[in-house]
Design a protein around this motif. Structure first.
Motif, PDB file in Angstrom:
ATOM      1  N   SER A  26       8.339  61.985  48.058  1.00 54.48           N
ATOM      2  CA  SER A  26       7.203  62.009  48.986  1.00 54.48           C
ATOM      3  C   SER A  26       6.641  60.607  49.201  1.00 54.48           C
ATOM      4  O   SER A  26       6.259  60.243  50.323  1.00 54.48           O
ATOM      5  CB  SER A  26       6.111  62.942  48.455  1.00 54.48           C
ATOM      6  N   GLY A  27       6.611  59.788  48.134  1.00 57.00           N
ATOM      7  CA  GLY A  27       6.130  58.421  48.282  1.00 57.00           C
ATOM      8  C   GLY A  27       7.045  57.567  49.138  1.00 57.00           C
ATOM      9  O   GLY A  27       6.593  56.746  49.943  1.00 57.00           O
ATOM     10  N   SER A  83       6.498  58.458  52.711  1.00 53.80           N
ATOM     11  CA  SER A  83       5.191  57.936  53.139  1.00 53.80           C
ATOM     12  C   SER A  83       5.267  56.441  53.402  1.00 53.80           C
ATOM     13  O   SER A  83       4.669  55.938  54.366  1.00 53.80           O
ATOM     14  CB  SER A  83       4.135  58.230  52.070  1.00 53.80           C
ATOM     15  N   TYR A  87       6.944  55.481  56.771  1.00 51.84           N
ATOM     16  CA  TYR A  87       6.190  55.700  58.008  1.00 51.84           C
ATOM     17  C   TYR A  87       4.727  55.270  57.894  1.00 51.84           C
ATOM     18  O   TYR A  87       3.902  55.630  58.738  1.00 51.84           O
ATOM     19  CB  TYR A  87       6.278  57.171  58.408  1.00 51.84           C
ATOM     20  N   ALA A  88       4.392  54.486  56.851  1.00 57.47           N
ATOM     21  CA  ALA A  88       3.021  53.984  56.707  1.00 57.47           C
ATOM     22  C   ALA A  88       2.684  53.057  57.868  1.00 57.47           C
ATOM     23  O   ALA A  88       3.503  52.224  58.276  1.00 57.47           O
ATOM     24  CB  ALA A  88       2.860  53.252  55.382  1.00 57.47           C
ATOM     25  N   GLY A 143      -2.198  52.882  53.723  1.00 51.27           N
ATOM     26  CA  GLY A 143      -1.094  53.835  53.650  1.00 51.27           C
ATOM     27  C   GLY A 143       0.015  53.355  52.734  1.00 51.27           C
ATOM     28  O   GLY A 143       0.629  54.151  52.009  1.00 51.27           O
ATOM     29  N   ALA A 168       1.349  55.210  49.293  1.00 51.85           N
ATOM     30  CA  ALA A 168       2.769  55.537  49.137  1.00 51.85           C
ATOM     31  C   ALA A 168       3.322  55.007  47.823  1.00 51.85           C
ATOM     32  O   ALA A 168       4.041  55.714  47.100  1.00 51.85           O
ATOM     33  CB  ALA A 168       3.566  54.967  50.314  1.00 51.85           C
ATOM     34  N   LEU A 225       2.333  57.118  44.817  1.00 46.76           N
ATOM     35  CA  LEU A 225       3.156  58.323  44.643  1.00 46.76           C
ATOM     36  C   LEU A 225       4.490  57.999  43.969  1.00 46.76           C
ATOM     37  O   LEU A 225       4.947  58.732  43.082  1.00 46.76           O
ATOM     38  CB  LEU A 225       3.401  58.986  45.997  1.00 46.76           C
ATOM     39  N   SER A 254      11.047  51.839  58.765  1.00 49.57           N
ATOM     40  CA  SER A 254      11.341  53.279  58.806  1.00 49.57           C
ATOM     41  C   SER A 254      12.692  53.630  58.197  1.00 49.57           C
ATOM     42  O   SER A 254      12.925  54.781  57.818  1.00 49.57           O
ATOM     43  CB  SER A 254      11.286  53.778  60.253  1.00 49.57           C
TER      44      SER A 254
END
Length: 417
Positions: A107-108, A111, A114-115, A120, A124, A127, A183
């Motif tokens: 999940s991090g 994140s 796409y921060a 953000g 990330a 996590l 990305s």
């Protein structure tokens, strides 16, 4: 059936059909290799964070202090939970907890890919740090169970995966992230999914090999239950000295992980991809050093390895700030090769001090790796903003002097309580 580095035990068995304590224990090499692979994938994802610093520094107009704060947030989140999780799993083993940890890492990673803001990015990396904090304690315990008594070899195999995974981050940054952008980090979610599958397999093996380890491990004379093998003062002195040595090693290593690319770009005019490949060579030498340190430590003892690996690089670190590009590459490889050999011995030395608290020790010392590295990164980033990167490396060149404190480490063979 697991492969073994030793011949199958022969000799007497009791009426239950169990091997006697005098039997030679097996090294579960297949389990160690899978643990090493999961460590590689876990630390590969972690290493993508500093590998993208040159990109996000430019994209978000960050200063060195803000870059150091990213490392601090990541490392602190990866350090605070590890001793707690280790303490908990010492009492309630959780063989599948690394799977949960990798869920946080996944999940991090997505994140971070796409921060769209500095905040953000910080969330990330937190996590990812939490995921790593859950992974390390139980994986460290599993490596000890699979060691067959050859702890240096087992920890060397386990840690070489993590070190090699850390080394791959700059390569992927140069080949994928720089040309494809932030990305493209999402593509590495495949690594997380593979690691989850592997950790399901190792989780299923833990109960059996833990029972075998409990049967075969030697017990201290007169030890019963959770009784400590060493006096409390011996344990406290040993852990304090090991912590200081760990900090000096990590502070120097963090100057490379977070700022080496900036040093090479600023001093020698290298491109970002070229500086990332230099960072890969530096980190790859750490992987070799960790494995060699574990193997040699089994032969000559942890105490000698710690002396050599922490104090030994001092002449080389003092020369580094004055070297040209070629000798900078040579010296950084030699420094990290020697310095990285300390970690397996430090970890095993601490486990020998508290043999019934393996999860706690694994969490504490991997946590120290994160927390102390994060504090060092924030401090070094502040110094770099104020005095320049070159000055930072001149200051760091004296850190191996802390190796003199190894003199105060208890000689464990003489300190039985």
């Amino acid at each position: 059936m697991d492969q073994s580095l030793e011949n199958p035990p022969s000799g007497n068995t009791d009426q239950m059909g169990k091997r006697s304590l005098s039997a030679r224990p097996a090294v579960h090499i297949s389990i160690l290799l899978v643990l090493s692979a999961t460590h590689l994938l876990n630390d590969l994802i972690q290493s993508l964070i500093p590998a993208v610093y040159p990109i996000i520094k430019e994209s978000y107009a960050l200063d060195f202090m803000q870059v150091g704060m990213i490392t601090l947030f990541f490392q602190i989140s990866g350090s605070l939970l590890q001793p707690v999780i280790g303490w908990w799993t010492d009492r309630r083993p959780a063989p599948y907890s690394p799977v949960v940890g990798m869920g946080f890492t996944l999940s991090g990673l997505l994140s971070l890919a796409y921060a769209s803001s500095y905040e953000g990015i910080l969330m990330a990396v937190v996590l990812i740090g939490i995921g790593s904090s859950i992974f390390h304690p139980e994986a460290t315990r599993m490596a000890r169970y699979a060691s067959g008594g050859r702890q240096g070899l087992a920890q060397g195999i386990f840690q070489v995966g993590g070190q090699f995974g850390g080394a791959l981050g700059p390569v992927f940054a140069a080949l994928i992230i720089v040309p494809w952008g932030q990305s493209s980090l999402a593509w590495f979610s495949v690594a997380s999914l593979v690691a989850i599958l592997l950790m399901f397999w190792t989780g299923g093996k833990q109960t059996r090999i833990s029972r075998e380890f409990a049967l075969l491990k030697p017990r201290a004379k007169g030890a019963t239950g959770d009784r400590q093998a060493y006096a409390r003062s011996t344990i406290v002195i040993g852990l304090v000295v090991l912590t200081i040595l760990m900090f000096s090693k990590n502070a120097y290593s963090e100057s490379f992980r977070s700022f080496y690319t900036f040093y090479l770009i600023g001093k020698f005019g290298l491109s970002i991809p070229a500086s990332q490949m230099m960072l890969f060579v530096f980190l790859f030498s750490a992987a070799v050093g960790v494995l060699l340190g574990g193997i040699v430590g089994d032969r000559i003892g942890r105490y000698r390895i710690i002396w050599i690996s922490v104090l030994g690089p001092l002449p080389l670190t003092l020369l580094l700030p004055y070297a040209d590009l070629f000798w900078t590459g040579v010296l950084t490889i030699m420094i990290n090769l020697i310095m990285a050999s300390a970690f397996a011995s430090i970890l095993i030395y601490a486990m020998d001090l508290l043999p019934n608290r393996i999860g706690l020790i694994g969490g504490l010392f991997y946590g120290l790796n994160f927390g102390l590295g994060g504090l060092a990164a924030a401090l070094l980033g502040s110094l770099a903003d104020r005095y320049g990167i070159n000055t930072v490396y001149m200051i760091c060149s004296f850190l191996p002097l802390a190796g003199l404190l190894a003199w105060f480490l208890p000689r464990l063979d003489e300190a039985k309580g």
